[in-house]
Design a protein around this motif. Structure first.
Motif, PDB file in Angstrom:
ATOM      1  N   HIS A  27     -58.621  -7.034   5.564  1.00 29.56           N
ATOM      2  CA  HIS A  27     -59.502  -8.198   5.700  1.00 29.56           C
ATOM      3  C   HIS A  27     -60.039  -8.222   7.126  1.00 29.56           C
ATOM      4  CE1 HIS A  27     -57.531  -9.074   2.051  1.00 29.56           C
ATOM      5  NE2 HIS A  27     -57.665 -10.381   2.044  1.00 29.56           N
ATOM      6  N   ILE A  28     -61.324  -8.469   7.250  1.00 30.98           N
ATOM      7  CA  ILE A  28     -61.913  -8.608   8.580  1.00 30.98           C
ATOM      8  C   ILE A  28     -61.678 -10.045   9.043  1.00 30.98           C
ATOM      9  CG2 ILE A  28     -64.030  -8.580   9.941  1.00 30.98           C
ATOM     10  CD1 ILE A  28     -65.050  -6.418   7.991  1.00 30.98           C
ATOM     11  N   VAL A  29     -61.078 -10.185  10.208  1.00 31.84           N
ATOM     12  CA  VAL A  29     -60.770 -11.498  10.770  1.00 31.84           C
ATOM     13  C   VAL A  29     -61.579 -11.664  12.049  1.00 31.84           C
ATOM     14  CG1 VAL A  29     -58.943 -12.989  11.674  1.00 31.84           C
ATOM     15  CG2 VAL A  29     -58.436 -11.388   9.810  1.00 31.84           C
ATOM     16  N   GLU A  30     -62.333 -12.754  12.126  1.00 33.75           N
ATOM     17  CA  GLU A  30     -63.096 -13.088  13.325  1.00 33.75           C
ATOM     18  C   GLU A  30     -62.174 -13.841  14.278  1.00 33.75           C
ATOM     19  OE1 GLU A  30     -66.259 -12.139  13.915  1.00 33.75           O
ATOM     20  OE2 GLU A  30     -66.283 -11.139  11.959  1.00 33.75           O
ATOM     21  N   VAL A  31     -62.064 -13.348  15.491  1.00 35.63           N
ATOM     22  CA  VAL A  31     -61.204 -13.977  16.495  1.00 35.63           C
ATOM     23  C   VAL A  31     -62.070 -14.310  17.697  1.00 35.63           C
ATOM     24  CG1 VAL A  31     -59.087 -13.773  17.844  1.00 35.63           C
ATOM     25  CG2 VAL A  31     -59.280 -12.543  15.668  1.00 35.63           C
ATOM     26  N   SER A  32     -62.236 -15.590  17.959  1.00 36.01           N
ATOM     27  CA  SER A  32     -63.095 -16.046  19.053  1.00 36.01           C
ATOM     28  C   SER A  32     -62.347 -16.021  20.383  1.00 36.01           C
ATOM     29  CB  SER A  32     -63.574 -17.471  18.775  1.00 36.01           C
ATOM     30  OG  SER A  32     -64.350 -17.511  17.608  1.00 36.01           O
ATOM     31  N   ARG A  33     -63.106 -16.226  21.447  1.00 35.06           N
ATOM     32  CA  ARG A  33     -62.524 -16.322  22.787  1.00 35.06           C
ATOM     33  C   ARG A  33     -61.494 -17.446  22.799  1.00 35.06           C
ATOM     34  NH1 ARG A  33     -63.218 -18.826  27.868  1.00 35.06           N
ATOM     35  NH2 ARG A  33     -63.160 -17.329  29.576  1.00 35.06           N
ATOM     36  N   GLY A  34     -60.335 -17.176  23.376  1.00 33.03           N
ATOM     37  CA  GLY A  34     -59.302 -18.192  23.464  1.00 33.03           C
ATOM     38  C   GLY A  34     -58.461 -18.319  22.211  1.00 33.03           C
ATOM     39  N   GLU A  35     -58.603 -17.363  21.300  1.00 35.60           N
ATOM     40  CA  GLU A  35     -57.808 -17.371  20.084  1.00 35.60           C
ATOM     41  C   GLU A  35     -56.887 -16.159  20.062  1.00 35.60           C
ATOM     42  OE1 GLU A  35     -61.137 -19.594  17.304  1.00 35.60           O
ATOM     43  OE2 GLU A  35     -60.354 -17.661  16.646  1.00 35.60           O
ATOM     44  N   ILE A  36     -55.826 -16.284  19.304  1.00 32.51           N
ATOM     45  CA  ILE A  36     -54.871 -15.192  19.160  1.00 32.51           C
ATOM     46  C   ILE A  36     -54.471 -15.110  17.695  1.00 32.51           C
ATOM     47  CG2 ILE A  36     -52.988 -16.737  19.858  1.00 32.51           C
ATOM     48  CD1 ILE A  36     -51.484 -14.324  20.919  1.00 32.51           C
ATOM     49  N   VAL A  37     -54.356 -13.902  17.210  1.00 34.42           N
ATOM     50  CA  VAL A  37     -53.923 -13.650  15.841  1.00 34.42           C
ATOM     51  C   VAL A  37     -52.705 -12.749  15.927  1.00 34.42           C
ATOM     52  CG1 VAL A  37     -54.568 -12.590  13.646  1.00 34.42           C
ATOM     53  CG2 VAL A  37     -56.281 -13.822  14.975  1.00 34.42           C
ATOM     54  N   PHE A  38     -51.633 -13.151  15.227  1.00 30.28           N
ATOM     55  CA  PHE A  38     -50.422 -12.345  15.293  1.00 30.28           C
ATOM     56  C   PHE A  38     -49.526 -12.569  14.090  1.00 30.28           C
ATOM     57  CE2 PHE A  38     -49.513 -16.254  17.645  1.00 30.28           C
ATOM     58  CZ  PHE A  38     -48.308 -16.667  17.096  1.00 30.28           C
ATOM     59  N   SER A  39     -48.623 -11.644  13.910  1.00 27.75           N
ATOM     60  CA  SER A  39     -47.564 -11.775  12.921  1.00 27.75           C
ATOM     61  C   SER A  39     -46.425 -12.538  13.578  1.00 27.75           C
ATOM     62  CB  SER A  39     -47.096 -10.377  12.505  1.00 27.75           C
ATOM     63  OG  SER A  39     -45.741 -10.376  12.139  1.00 27.75           O
ATOM     64  N   GLN A  40     -45.941 -13.591  12.927  1.00 30.40           N
ATOM     65  CA  GLN A  40     -44.829 -14.350  13.505  1.00 30.40           C
ATOM     66  C   GLN A  40     -43.599 -13.461  13.679  1.00 30.40           C
ATOM     67  OE1 GLN A  40     -43.931 -18.145  11.788  1.00 30.40           O
ATOM     68  NE2 GLN A  40     -46.034 -18.848  11.934  1.00 30.40           N
ATOM     69  N   ARG A  41     -43.365 -12.591  12.722  1.00 28.08           N
ATOM     70  CA  ARG A  41     -42.206 -11.696  12.815  1.00 28.08           C
ATOM     71  C   ARG A  41     -42.294 -10.826  14.075  1.00 28.08           C
ATOM     72  NH1 ARG A  41     -42.223  -8.614   7.948  1.00 28.08           N
ATOM     73  NH2 ARG A  41     -41.382 -10.522   7.072  1.00 28.08           N
ATOM     74  N   ASN A  42     -43.463 -10.224  14.298  1.00 27.41           N
ATOM     75  CA  ASN A  42     -43.623  -9.356  15.468  1.00 27.41           C
ATOM     76  C   ASN A  42     -43.598 -10.134  16.780  1.00 27.41           C
ATOM     77  OD1 ASN A  42     -43.776  -7.128  13.797  1.00 27.41           O
ATOM     78  ND2 ASN A  42     -46.011  -7.091  13.789  1.00 27.41           N
ATOM     79  N   PHE A  43     -44.236 -11.307  16.790  1.00 26.53           N
ATOM     80  CA  PHE A  43     -44.244 -12.115  18.013  1.00 26.53           C
ATOM     81  C   PHE A  43     -42.826 -12.562  18.370  1.00 26.53           C
ATOM     82  CE2 PHE A  43     -44.779 -15.826  20.683  1.00 26.53           C
ATOM     83  CZ  PHE A  43     -45.803 -15.458  21.533  1.00 26.53           C
ATOM     84  N   ALA A  44     -42.075 -12.998  17.372  1.00 25.31           N
ATOM     85  CA  ALA A  44     -40.692 -13.436  17.608  1.00 25.31           C
ATOM     86  C   ALA A  44     -39.847 -12.272  18.135  1.00 25.31           C
ATOM     87  CB  ALA A  44     -40.090 -14.003  16.331  1.00 25.31           C
TER      88      ALA A  44
END
Length: 111
Positions: A46-63
């Motif tokens: 899926h193509i996800v648009e991520v704007s300035r000041g936004e973050i996209v992550f997997s909770q599992r990986n971030f934790a």
């Protein structure tokens, strides 16, 4: 890694994050990983648009990256949202956050 930076104001010492080293580390991690400019990324086909000041992550990986449990991360995210420091964009596949006031931390002016 690029040569960009974030500003960290001394007033962060007055914020509740300051009293918890793990929360402080995670907040700084979010600030440093947030998009500097808008872009698109491919996640699970899926193509996800991520704007300035936004973050996209997997909770599992971030934790895992921050040596915390997923429950600790969820609790932290709820506190950030309640404090109006983030807004959450709903997505069943990943966590998409808007860091409120991101330009305060990453603006081209050195004020």
């Amino acid at each position: 890694m690029d040569n960009s930076f974030i500003k960290l104001y001394r007033k962060i010492q007055d914020n509740w994050i300051w009293d918890n080293p793990l929360y402080l580390k995670c907040w700084i991690d979010m600030l440093m990983r947030a998009n500097i400019k808008s872009s698109s990324t491919l996640i699970n086909e899926h193509i996800v648009e991520v704007s300035r000041g936004e973050i996209v992550f997997s909770q599992r990986n971030f934790a895992k990256r921050n040596k915390m449990s997923r429950q600790q991360l969820r609790t932290f995210l709820k506190k950030l949202e309640k404090s109006k420091m983030i807004r959450v964009k709903s997505n069943p596949v990943l966590t998409h956050l808007i860091l409120v006031g991101y330009s305060t931390y990453n603006d081209s002016k050195l004020t």
